[in-house]
Design an enzyme around this catalytic site. Structure first.
Site, PDB file in Angstrom:
ATOM      1  N   GLU A   1       0.825  -1.205   0.000  1.00 12.46           N
ATOM      2  CA  GLU A   1       0.000   0.000   0.000  1.00 12.46           C
ATOM      3  C   GLU A   1       0.862   1.259   0.000  1.00 12.46           C
ATOM      4  O   GLU A   1       0.543   2.237  -0.706  1.00 12.46           O
ATOM      5  CB  GLU A   1      -0.920   0.006   1.236  1.00 12.46           C
ATOM      6  CG  GLU A   1      -1.867  -1.175   1.298  1.00 12.46           C
ATOM      7  CD  GLU A   1      -1.317  -2.339   2.107  1.00 12.46           C
ATOM      8  OE1 GLU A   1      -2.114  -3.002   2.791  1.00 12.46           O
ATOM      9  OE2 GLU A   1      -0.086  -2.579   2.047  1.00 12.46           O
TER      10      GLU A   1
ATOM     11  N   CYS B   1      -2.285  -3.711   7.206  1.00  8.34           N
ATOM     12  CA  CYS B   1      -1.878  -3.940   8.589  1.00  8.34           C
ATOM     13  C   CYS B   1      -2.296  -2.755   9.450  1.00  8.34           C
ATOM     14  O   CYS B   1      -2.370  -1.618   8.987  1.00  8.34           O
ATOM     15  CB  CYS B   1      -0.383  -4.195   8.687  1.00  8.34           C
ATOM     16  SG  CYS B   1       0.644  -2.802   8.186  1.00  8.34           S
TER      17      CYS B   1
ATOM     18  N   SER C   1      18.068 -42.777  -9.269  1.00  7.95           N
ATOM     19  CA  SER C   1      16.856 -41.990  -9.528  1.00  7.95           C
ATOM     20  C   SER C   1      17.128 -40.778 -10.407  1.00  7.95           C
ATOM     21  O   SER C   1      16.212 -40.042 -10.735  1.00  7.95           O
ATOM     22  CB  SER C   1      16.241 -41.518  -8.204  1.00  7.95           C
ATOM     23  OG  SER C   1      17.139 -40.664  -7.516  1.00  7.95           O
TER      24      SER C   1
ATOM     25  N   TRP D   1      18.183 -39.391 -14.002  1.00  5.90           N
ATOM     26  CA  TRP D   1      17.034 -38.537 -13.731  1.00  5.90           C
ATOM     27  C   TRP D   1      15.799 -39.193 -14.317  1.00  5.90           C
ATOM     28  O   TRP D   1      15.779 -39.540 -15.511  1.00  5.90           O
ATOM     29  CB  TRP D   1      17.232 -37.150 -14.341  1.00  5.90           C
ATOM     30  CG  TRP D   1      18.420 -36.420 -13.787  1.00  5.90           C
ATOM     31  CD1 TRP D   1      19.641 -36.288 -14.342  1.00  5.90           C
ATOM     32  CD2 TRP D   1      18.467 -35.707 -12.549  1.00  5.90           C
ATOM     33  NE1 TRP D   1      20.465 -35.525 -13.545  1.00  5.90           N
ATOM     34  CE2 TRP D   1      19.752 -35.164 -12.427  1.00  5.90           C
ATOM     35  CE3 TRP D   1      17.534 -35.479 -11.536  1.00  5.90           C
ATOM     36  CZ2 TRP D   1      20.133 -34.392 -11.326  1.00  5.90           C
ATOM     37  CZ3 TRP D   1      17.914 -34.716 -10.457  1.00  5.90           C
ATOM     38  CH2 TRP D   1      19.203 -34.184 -10.362  1.00  5.90           C
TER      39      TRP D   1
ATOM     40  N   ARG E   1      11.301 -24.548  -4.918  1.00  9.11           N
ATOM     41  CA  ARG E   1      12.346 -24.369  -3.903  1.00  9.11           C
ATOM     42  C   ARG E   1      12.501 -22.889  -3.567  1.00  9.11           C
ATOM     43  O   ARG E   1      12.538 -22.488  -2.404  1.00  9.11           O
ATOM     44  CB  ARG E   1      13.690 -24.882  -4.420  1.00  9.11           C
ATOM     45  CG  ARG E   1      13.897 -26.374  -4.414  1.00  9.11           C
ATOM     46  CD  ARG E   1      15.361 -26.665  -4.752  1.00  9.11           C
ATOM     47  NE  ARG E   1      15.645 -28.077  -4.914  1.00  9.11           N
ATOM     48  CZ  ARG E   1      16.860 -28.578  -5.111  1.00  9.11           C
ATOM     49  NH1 ARG E   1      17.900 -27.759  -5.198  1.00  9.11           N
ATOM     50  NH2 ARG E   1      17.039 -29.876  -5.243  1.00  9.11           N
TER      51      ARG E   1
ATOM     52  N   THR F   1      19.164 -38.982   1.548  1.00 12.89           N
ATOM     53  CA  THR F   1      19.431 -38.248   0.311  1.00 12.89           C
ATOM     54  C   THR F   1      20.819 -37.626   0.347  1.00 12.89           C
ATOM     55  O   THR F   1      21.536 -37.614  -0.666  1.00 12.89           O
ATOM     56  CB  THR F   1      18.362 -37.164   0.100  1.00 12.89           C
ATOM     57  OG1 THR F   1      17.084 -37.796  -0.026  1.00 12.89           O
ATOM     58  CG2 THR F   1      18.643 -36.348  -1.147  1.00 12.89           C
TER      59      THR F   1
ATOM     60  N   GLY G   1      13.953 -38.711   0.208  1.00 13.66           N
ATOM     61  CA  GLY G   1      13.743 -40.079  -0.227  1.00 13.66           C
ATOM     62  C   GLY G   1      12.430 -40.636   0.301  1.00 13.66           C
ATOM     63  O   GLY G   1      11.695 -39.969   1.040  1.00 13.66           O
TER      64      GLY G   1
END
Length: 364
Positions: free
Chosen positions: A46, A72, A165, A167, A181, A193, A289
């Site tokens: 604002e 706020c 795994s 890819w 992320r 992992t 994992g």
């Protein structure tokens, strides 16, 4: 309001622990000023919009202010936005959602109404809540909004039995995963992992001024002090085992060790979520994992699934998550589909716990 939402999306990576907010001031179809919330300590949306209107030479008296979150009404890092709006004398304020912060909780709207400013609320509420689910969760229940990112074949396999795994999904899906992320406050993984992949847990595919913190669930505190994730950025290590000497060495590398012992020598996962909420973490992105993923689901710590499906079949291979065997479908953990999108050659599927989302909507 859709323009205000667009502005809020533009600061998706930079406002935490504050919410992502956009604001547009309009009169007779003309935009007088607009803006989005700046990084913590900077002006809220604002104020940015009011200053923008001032630079353009506009007086906003009698105008309509569109904002994605209730202004706020308390002194935090900055003065109350509600007071600034009352002083600017718009005729009307249209808000997408109320502020679940107990220090606000409708008081911003009330201050405006007492000043004779008409208040309309609930416009594009679901879209605004999508942007600020983590903030709403932390303020209303004391824990962050947690999404679990999974990558699998069409038959639900997350890795071969030998652990391979990389890819299963393609480059576009991996880049898209870095967006999730980047918009989180914490990227969380498990010790399995770290041992298998030695990940960096960074957001190298996304330009962001505020990289998320890294976190590892490491019950036995066996993480190598040479792990690649110790790159100078902040790392949280949740453990059930005390080792003050090792913790001190890691502290010198910007790592904080948090002891949260639970049953069976494991980390107390619900306590970990409460700790994160108490330390102003809005959103947690889990990339782990099958073991930790299953444990978080079993502990009822996951709000949303983000699943990348590759157009392949792996057959007899490891599943995405490790959960106890069920005897009845009534005991299955159920989610509600919310989005399906093609990402490169793969598909991204989103699903969330419907009751959790309803609770957030009720809080705003």
């Amino acid at each position: 309001m859709r323009r205000a939402l667009e502005l809020a999306r533009g600061v998706c990576y930079s406002t935490a622990p504050n919410p992502r907010v956009g604001c547009v001031v309009v009169r007779a179809g003309e935009v007088l000023g607009e803006g989005a919330t700046q990084p913590p300590g900077g002006p809220h949306a604002e104020i940015v919009a009011l200053r923008d209107a001032g630079r353009r030479g506009h007086d906003i008296a009698g105008a309509t202010v569109y904002v994605t979150l209730e202004p706020c009404s308390h002194h935090g890092r900055t003065p109350p936005c509600a007071d600034a709006l009352v002083a600017a004398r718009p005729a009307r304020l249209v808000a997408a959602m109320g502020d679940p912060n107990p220090l606000v909780g409708g008081n911003g709207f009330l201050a405006l109404e007492r000043a004779g400013i008409e208040v309309v609320r609930g416009v594009c509420l679901q879209e605004a809540l999508e942007l600020n689910a983590g903030f709403a969760a932390r303020m209303s229940r004391g824990t962050p909004w947690v999404w679990l990112k999974l990558a699998a074949s069409l038959d639900g396999r997350g890795a071969l039995h030998n652990g391979v795994s990389q890819w299963i999904t393609g480059e576009a899906a991996r880049a898209d995963g870095h967006h999730w992320r980047a918009r989180s406050c914490v990227v969380l993984t498990g010790m399995g992992t770290v041992l298998a992949d030695d990940p960096r847990l960074d957001v190298r595919h996304v330009a962001t001024p505020r990289p998320p913190r890294k976190a590892v669930v490491d019950a036995r505190f066996e993480i190598s002090e040479q792990a690649r994730l110790f790159d100078g950025s902040e790392v949280l290590i949740f453990t059930a085992r005390a080792d003050p000497a090792k913790a001190a060495r890691l502290a010198a590398r910007n790592a904080r060790v948090v002891e949260l012992p639970g049953p069976g020598g494991r980390v107390d996962l619900p306590a970990m979520m409460r700790w994160l909420g108490a330390h102003e973490i809005n959103e947690v992105h889990v990339e782990a994992g099958a073991g930790l993923s299953g444990a978080l689901l079993a502990a009822d710590c996951v709000d949303e699934l983000i699943v990348y499906l590759a157009p392949m079949l792996l057959g007899d291979a490891a599943g995405m998550v490790r959960l106890p065997m069920l005897e009845h479908l009534d005991h299955a953990r159920r989610f509600e589909f919310t989005d399906l999108a093609r990402v490169g050659a793969d598909a991204r599927l989103r699903a969330r716990v419907a009751s959790r989302w309803q609770a957030l909507a009720g809080a705003v």
